[in-house]
Write a protein that holds these residues in place. Sequence first.
Motif, PDB file in Angstrom:
ATOM      1  N   VAL A  10     -75.563   3.099  15.972  1.00  0.00           N
ATOM      2  CA  VAL A  10     -74.745   2.284  16.408  1.00  0.00           C
ATOM      3  C   VAL A  10     -73.056   2.232  16.106  1.00  0.00           C
ATOM      4  O   VAL A  10     -72.170   2.169  16.556  1.00  0.00           O
ATOM      5  N   ILE A  11     -73.118   2.905  14.544  1.00  0.00           N
ATOM      6  CA  ILE A  11     -71.571   3.388  14.226  1.00  0.00           C
ATOM      7  C   ILE A  11     -71.173   4.346  15.060  1.00  0.00           C
ATOM      8  O   ILE A  11     -69.900   4.184  15.257  1.00  0.00           O
ATOM      9  N   TRP A  12     -71.997   5.240  15.401  1.00  0.00           N
ATOM     10  CA  TRP A  12     -71.499   6.394  15.928  1.00  0.00           C
ATOM     11  C   TRP A  12     -70.887   5.999  17.523  1.00  0.00           C
ATOM     12  O   TRP A  12     -69.749   6.333  18.108  1.00  0.00           O
ATOM     13  N   LEU A  13     -71.736   4.941  18.137  1.00  0.00           N
ATOM     14  CA  LEU A  13     -71.115   4.426  19.198  1.00  0.00           C
ATOM     15  C   LEU A  13     -69.866   3.566  19.266  1.00  0.00           C
ATOM     16  O   LEU A  13     -68.898   3.816  20.008  1.00  0.00           O
ATOM     17  N   TRP A  14     -69.688   2.840  18.180  1.00  0.00           N
ATOM     18  CA  TRP A  14     -68.513   2.208  17.984  1.00  0.00           C
ATOM     19  C   TRP A  14     -67.300   3.146  17.524  1.00  0.00           C
ATOM     20  O   TRP A  14     -66.175   3.116  18.080  1.00  0.00           O
ATOM     21  N   LEU A  15     -67.518   4.163  16.845  1.00  0.00           N
ATOM     22  CA  LEU A  15     -66.418   5.234  16.200  1.00  0.00           C
ATOM     23  C   LEU A  15     -66.079   5.644  17.541  1.00  0.00           C
ATOM     24  O   LEU A  15     -64.739   5.863  17.894  1.00  0.00           O
ATOM     25  N   LEU A  17     -65.902   5.077  20.837  1.00  0.00           N
ATOM     26  CA  LEU A  17     -65.690   4.069  21.931  1.00  0.00           C
ATOM     27  C   LEU A  17     -64.359   3.006  21.174  1.00  0.00           C
ATOM     28  O   LEU A  17     -63.922   2.765  22.078  1.00  0.00           O
ATOM     29  N   GLY A  18     -64.533   2.733  20.042  1.00  0.00           N
ATOM     30  CA  GLY A  18     -63.670   1.755  19.403  1.00  0.00           C
ATOM     31  C   GLY A  18     -62.562   2.088  18.178  1.00  0.00           C
ATOM     32  O   GLY A  18     -62.003   1.328  17.932  1.00  0.00           O
ATOM     33  N   GLN A  19     -62.721   3.304  17.684  1.00  0.00           N
ATOM     34  CA  GLN A  19     -61.761   3.550  16.821  1.00  0.00           C
ATOM     35  C   GLN A  19     -60.681   4.444  17.467  1.00  0.00           C
ATOM     36  O   GLN A  19     -60.324   5.671  16.900  1.00  0.00           O
TER      37      GLN A  19
END
Length: 385
Positions: A10-15, A17-19
């Motif tokens: 989940v963290i890598w999906l956020w990083l 797509l969202g970082q």
Amino acid sequence: MGILATASLVIWLWLVLGQGMFWRTDVRLPPAASDPLHWPSVAIVVPARDEAEVLPLSLPSLLAQDYPGEAEVYLVDDGSSDGTTALAHRLALQQPGLPLTVTSPGEPGPGWTGKLWALRHGIALARQGGPEYLLLTDADIAHEPDSLRKLVAAAESGGLDLVSQMARLRVASFWERLVVPAFVYFFAQLYPFRWVNRPRARTAAAAGGCVLLRTDAAVRAGVPDSIRQAVIDDVSLARAVQRSGGRIWLGLAERVDSVRPYPRLADLWLMVSRSAYAQLRHSPLVLAGTVAGLVLVYLVPPFALAAGLSAGQPVTAWAGGLAWLLMAGSYLPMLRYYGQSLTLAPLLPFTALLYLLMTVDSAVQHYRGRGAAWKGRTYARPSDA
């Protein structure tokens, strides 16, 4: 392990797509629509401490700048013991070009780091000539002949108060190839360039090797006096300029290169560990959170994949494998930028482990009284100074 693997995914999906799309390497110096009608004057300030090894590769590149306006180089010898001053004078005789002034500020005043003390002295001397811009560049940075021209054109065209380029670091030895691209990757993850470059951005950062700064913006921000205790001076400089209302820009360099060698792991270890704990504000709590975060984000995926496969837990294996795949895939653009083999991408967890150990060592050295040590000087945390 399954919960940790899922959390990492989940963290890598956020990083990714969202970082701020930190993993992309297309943030380069914006081209100017046209040359300025008036080329502003520039003072190039170079702090140097025991730089005789790299100066023959860097100083001539500054003296040879093809700049249409007035420009002058100020090399500030910060207490060198290797003949830096004499070498600079010899190089200036061998390389006709921009005028060179070599000066020395003496030992740093109370509460000052050596580099910022040298910059203070050099800026004060340079400002006597009334330059409109200051180019603050390290002694190990080599510039292509049109580097200054392009920096000034970008600043003038974009109405920018600070323009900084992350110099392309040397990648020759095995350890440089393994560690250096990851260093820039991690920096971009902390300070996504697109976020830095947005108007009214909350994220501020710069790369200290190459910073073009409007003189009036420096005056408004009170630099370098307002950041005199900063060990991570480039980020502090960008924050000071931004807080005073200045527009800043940061990107990857194409024509600015560091010539400093880091052939051994010990050399790279010192480069990272000398300031890592300062980046964490000398906080044990932040250090603990950072270590936990590095473990969860970078080390859990390969371990989860191996554990899931060996224990017959497909969910754990898939979550760990996908997280590792996202990690490696996001690292590919940086490896391409540095011209390195893409087979290094799956090794990013190992490199992250090295950075974790360097960060812990930075804290250990701090509490032993040897934190933030560089070229014979050790700097206390700001509250201790």
